[in-house]
Design a protein around this motif. Sequence first.
Motif, short mmCIF file in Angstrom:
data_model
loop_
_atom_site.label_atom_id
_atom_site.label_comp_id
_atom_site.label_asym_id
_atom_site.label_seq_id
_atom_site.Cartn_x
_atom_site.Cartn_y
_atom_site.Cartn_z
N THR A 69 0.84 -1.22 0.00
CA THR A 69 0.00 0.00 0.00
C THR A 69 0.87 1.26 0.00
O THR A 69 0.48 2.29 -0.54
N LEU A 70 2.08 1.16 0.59
CA LEU A 70 3.01 2.29 0.53
C LEU A 70 3.47 2.50 -0.92
O LEU A 70 3.50 3.64 -1.40
N HIS A 71 3.76 1.40 -1.62
CA HIS A 71 4.14 1.49 -3.05
C HIS A 71 3.02 2.14 -3.87
O HIS A 71 3.28 2.97 -4.75
N GLU A 72 1.77 1.77 -3.56
CA GLU A 72 0.61 2.35 -4.27
C GLU A 72 0.55 3.86 -4.05
O GLU A 72 0.29 4.63 -4.98
N ALA A 73 0.80 4.29 -2.80
CA ALA A 73 0.76 5.73 -2.48
C ALA A 73 1.82 6.49 -3.28
O ALA A 73 1.57 7.61 -3.75
N ILE A 74 2.98 5.87 -3.46
CA ILE A 74 4.03 6.51 -4.27
C ILE A 74 3.58 6.60 -5.73
O ILE A 74 3.71 7.65 -6.37
N ALA A 75 3.02 5.50 -6.23
CA ALA A 75 2.57 5.45 -7.64
C ALA A 75 1.48 6.50 -7.90
O ALA A 75 1.42 7.10 -8.98
N GLN A 76 0.63 6.73 -6.89
CA GLN A 76 -0.48 7.70 -7.06
C GLN A 76 -0.05 9.12 -6.66
O GLN A 76 -0.87 10.03 -6.59
N ASP A 77 1.23 9.30 -6.35
CA ASP A 77 1.78 10.61 -6.00
C ASP A 77 1.24 11.14 -4.66
O ASP A 77 1.26 12.36 -4.42
#
Length: 385
Positions: free
Chosen positions: A133-141
């Motif tokens: 979910t941390l990776h997703e937050a990075i991907a979504q800026d």
Amino acid sequence: MTTYFSSNFKLGILGGGQLGKMMLYSTRKFDITTHVMDASEEAPCKIACNQFMLGNLMDFDAVYNFGKQVDVLTFEIENVNIDALERLEHEGVKVFPSSETLRIIQNKATQKLFYKNNDIPTSSFLRFEDLSTLHEAIAQDDLKFPFVWKAAQFGYDGNGVKMIRDVSDLEGLPTSECIAEDLVPFKNELAVIVARTENGAVKTYPVVEMEFHPEANQVEYVICPARIDQAVAQKAQAVALKVSEAFKHVGLLAVEMFQTKDDEILVNEVAPRPHNSGHQTIEASYTSQFEQHLRAILNLPLGKTDSKVGGIMVNLVGAEGHTGNVIYKNIEQIMTLEGVTPHIYGKKQTRPFRKMGHVTIVNEDLAEARRIGQIVKETIEVVSD
């Protein structure tokens, strides 16, 4: 009033590492019967307690059965089974600090939320249930570099903390719950140790300044008093007292803080026990942090927290490239220096960056103590045979 001295009273300590061993300096002084439990046969505490028990601190039955044998239970490490502590409290064993305090502190995400909810200044953060979910937050800026990644649970001594500058820095990290904290541009890392008794008496130690090892994320030097303005020191003391009041802990609470570029104070994290930032108190203060922890959990009058003299603490950690049976090279050489006292923790095996001991340097002149500290750091080597 309970008689603790040379009596049938039993104090239990969960964890048998160096903090427990140094606490036993004071239980020996007061002749308080002390039981210790640790998972290692070679725990440093083993030689100094009245009774040693082998057991896993995260195992409910081990902690519960150990706790049933003592009158007051304390700990020198946060990673213990809290459900067992809660059951013991319900059955009349005094546990200090309480399971409630420990439950908040044990999880870094819960700890950060606690600061927000209690109006305690701390850096901004995001909480993630896992690394994906941390990776997703990075991907979504939603999360920008750089930030500080912290494992929500079971971090210690620089483990479970990492500076993240790009995605590659996340490789190999645990996949479990974590937080991402804003990077704080700070001038100093400070700490204040607060002692609090069951009846609410409170005392603070002077503010200390911490110098960290750039790679290991461990404290290399503790400097007391901190070389900061009086106004900043007062602010740090006030914040530490606010944190103590919010937790209503009993015992010691080490409050680690950042002094920002604008001289604001932000709480980084806390430890509800004796702490690396208070080791110099053994030689430099009227009352050592270890004696003070005992006074606090036994509801005895708190000791004087002033420093008698300027103090520097140097951590002795295992040298890089060395794993195995420990040898302390040049220890006699540092003992020729004025005001130097080594404390060797009794760990038989060294490994890179493992805390193996510390050295205190006391001097009327803090700058001179710091100079000698540098010599100590450059002279002594913790290597393997």
